[in-house]
Design an enzyme around this catalytic site. Sequence first.
Site: not given
Ligand SMILES: *Cc1c(COP(=O)(O)O)cnc(C)c1O
Length: 391
Positions: A112, A209
């Site tokens: 990421y 997510k």
């Molecule tokens: C979105 C995401 C993050 C970071 O998460 P946030 O809540 O946006 O800070 C880390 N790893 C992956 C794989 C992501 O998709």
Amino acid sequence: MSRTKPDLSTLAPETRLVAAGRDYAEHGFVNPAVYHGSTVLFPSVEALNGRSQPYVYGRRGTPTSRAVEQAVALLEGGHDAKMAPSGLAAVSTALLAFLKAGDHLLMVDSVYQPVRQLSDGLLKGLGIETSYYDPLIGRGIAQLMRSNTRVVYTESPGSQTMEVQDIPAIAEAAHKAGAIVMIDNTWGAGHFFKAFAHGADVSVQAATKYLVGHSDAMMGTVTCNRETWPQFRGAYEQMGQFAGPDDMYLTLRGIHTLDVRLERHMKNATAVAEWMRGRPEVETVLYPALSNAPGHALWRRDFTGASGLFSVVLKPCSDRAAAAFLDNLSLFGMGYSWGGYESLAVPFKPHRSATQWTAQGHCIRFHIGLESPDDLKSDLEDGFRALQAAS
Ligand SMILES: *Cc1c(COP(=O)(O)O)cnc(C)c1O
């Protein structure tokens, strides 16, 4: 008479998710309360000095934080968990907990993007050296281990380019060389991939997510095994990490319905990904659940399901044609993040330093939500029609 409590450790995963966190509910309510609090009062000097009560100060934990932490640890199959205000905060707190000046970090090349910036920015400034490795390296990681390698960081599958990593092979080599294995487990949400059963020591998620699941809060989780927990917990507390009570509550609420949501995300994503594979405009569909897709064999060996996120490489076309595709979708929103109930499409350019991305066409990442797959396909047909017209 008091009713018996179920022994969650013996129950099926979906049963555990329903019951998770219930220990902290009171007065007969199904759900725990949302505690907004900083000061916790002590009844006596003796209680204050003895720290004998379960809660002593807001940042140090509340019944709301304990409920969601326990639910996350149960979901992941780890020893215990802590919450951070975002997924990226969870990653940075976890890395800073285990790395110091002079240490070496092995970072997956498909990571990421903001974690790459953290490694090349803040961590580098602190004297921590990062080298990037091929996500498909497997047991070959043994050759990259140095005497000062403390952490091997994995993300499986990569959230844009979807490489599935051989976590058991990487873990075996890392442990042999005295390093711990950290995984970004966001795609499998801790439900479709059991990080600890496959050799990871620390599992991080962007709970933003799938755990939150409704695109309405930011949250991160760090789950540890028994060995890594004391060091992580100490660092977490020294850094003053915590998260807001309402958002922790929303995370717990999402966890209770995770199984049924993920099942539908998988069903819909499989239908749309299969259909995409038959489109003349599409070069490759990167969804490990599809037979013959990159990573399918490892996915089938190690995962029990697939979430709603996949990517597509288009056959080479003009920037204008790729933009026409995206601009003519109406059900698919265009924006970052994923894991909510709604479908999204977003263009991306893979960043690589240890390997090369050789595909020529434009890359688009899709999150398939809970809409009808037929409606989604007809929306995509509109997009492909516009792509053809602009070609
Ligand atoms: C979105 C995401 C993050 C970071 O998460 P946030 O809540 O946006 O800070 C880390 N790893 C992956 C794989 C992501 O998709």
